[in-house]
Design a protein around this motif. Sequence first.
Motif, PDB file in Angstrom:
ATOM      1  N   VAL A 165       0.829  -1.206   0.000  1.00 43.95           N
ATOM      2  CA  VAL A 165       0.000   0.000   0.000  1.00 43.95           C
ATOM      3  C   VAL A 165       0.865   1.260   0.000  1.00 43.95           C
ATOM      4  O   VAL A 165       0.534   2.260  -0.643  1.00 43.95           O
ATOM      5  N   LYS A 167       4.068   1.803  -1.109  1.00 44.35           N
ATOM      6  CA  LYS A 167       5.050   2.039  -2.166  1.00 44.35           C
ATOM      7  C   LYS A 167       4.355   2.452  -3.467  1.00 44.35           C
ATOM      8  O   LYS A 167       3.460   1.753  -3.952  1.00 44.35           O
ATOM      9  N   LYS A 168       4.775   3.576  -4.035  1.00 37.63           N
ATOM     10  CA  LYS A 168       4.131   4.106  -5.242  1.00 37.63           C
ATOM     11  C   LYS A 168       4.218   3.137  -6.414  1.00 37.63           C
ATOM     12  O   LYS A 168       3.328   3.100  -7.271  1.00 37.63           O
ATOM     13  N   ARG A 169       5.298   2.372  -6.460  1.00 44.29           N
ATOM     14  CA  ARG A 169       5.473   1.487  -7.623  1.00 44.29           C
ATOM     15  C   ARG A 169       4.423   0.381  -7.682  1.00 44.29           C
ATOM     16  O   ARG A 169       4.245  -0.254  -8.718  1.00 44.29           O
ATOM     17  N   TYR A 170       3.716   0.137  -6.565  1.00 48.36           N
ATOM     18  CA  TYR A 170       2.671  -0.884  -6.545  1.00 48.36           C
ATOM     19  C   TYR A 170       1.271  -0.290  -6.709  1.00 48.36           C
ATOM     20  O   TYR A 170       0.281  -1.011  -6.603  1.00 48.36           O
ATOM     21  N   ALA A 171       1.192   1.003  -6.973  1.00 49.89           N
ATOM     22  CA  ALA A 171      -0.112   1.675  -7.045  1.00 49.89           C
ATOM     23  C   ALA A 171      -1.010   1.069  -8.118  1.00 49.89           C
ATOM     24  O   ALA A 171      -2.236   0.977  -7.948  1.00 49.89           O
ATOM     25  N   THR A 172      -0.407   0.643  -9.244  1.00 54.47           N
ATOM     26  CA  THR A 172      -1.203   0.077 -10.340  1.00 54.47           C
ATOM     27  C   THR A 172      -1.956  -1.168  -9.895  1.00 54.47           C
ATOM     28  O   THR A 172      -3.059  -1.446 -10.398  1.00 54.47           O
ATOM     29  N   THR A 175      -5.593  -0.872  -8.941  1.00 56.97           N
ATOM     30  CA  THR A 175      -6.596  -0.549  -9.961  1.00 56.97           C
ATOM     31  C   THR A 175      -7.268  -1.818 -10.478  1.00 56.97           C
ATOM     32  O   THR A 175      -8.268  -1.740 -11.193  1.00 56.97           O
TER      33      THR A 175
END
Length: 298
Positions: A165, A167-172, A175
């Motif tokens: 949650v 880490k930005k790299r896991y944001a996708t 979705t």
Amino acid sequence: MIKKIVLLLVILALASCSSSKPAIATTKKAADVQTRTASAKRTAPAKPTAKYPSTNNTTEVIQSTSKTVVTSDLINNYVLQYKDIAMGNMKTYGIPASIILAQGILESGAGRGDLAVDANNHFGIKCHNDWLGESVRHDDDSAQECFRKYPQASESYRDHALFLVGKKRYATLFTYEKDDYKSWAKGLRAAGYATDPKYPDKLISYIERYNLHQYDCQVTGRNYVPINTSVPPKKSSYDVASDPKINMNSNDPNLYEVQKGDTLYSISKKFNLLVDDLKQKNNLTDNAISIGQRLKVK
């Protein structure tokens, strides 16, 4: 006087008989209890050892941060132990329970791997710069890397959710639909959670072999349809001979063929190279290597 003596003797005799009877009765009762207990032990059915008995307790090797040999029963028991935590994390953080459990199985060797045993680390999460807790050292891509240590396994599960949650790299990933485990498996690899190109396939395999998607459905309220795992998987379309990293002259002394258990770090040490230099020589973008692959080492 004689009458008094006779009366006293009669009273003493009656008292003696009365005091001996309870001992006989007690002994008989104890014997009856022992007989009934022994009979019950002989006739009592054996308790089941697991809720999911395995008709084919197969053995496999899980290779993650350590090499671990497990059986299908051990994996089933691991799932039973942590499924409630996984479903709770799915409700709270939106990560599929099936993905959480599959990653736990793979990264921890179903709870039997070195990091899981020594540090309660079930997801192979390294320290990174923001970790303030305890840590342990363990060989992975490099020697004696820093891995997070937890007081108990449930804390590892919670930190895994917070890690994805936060880490930005896991944001996708967030979705995707909550129960779209295939997209999540592929997305984790694409976001850099693991360097193994087969990582998504391994997660999906565990989910479908051990019916982990049922826990997603329990959270979402959807009907669960078991996957038919009796059908053999399709043969991979990957052709070693066509791989430009492998299709090289086998007699070239400047090449090294990757053996089972090799890592880029161990190979770099063997040939006195830096890992980055080894990657550059072979145009590698990550640390993933395959058995039989030929690497330029000179």
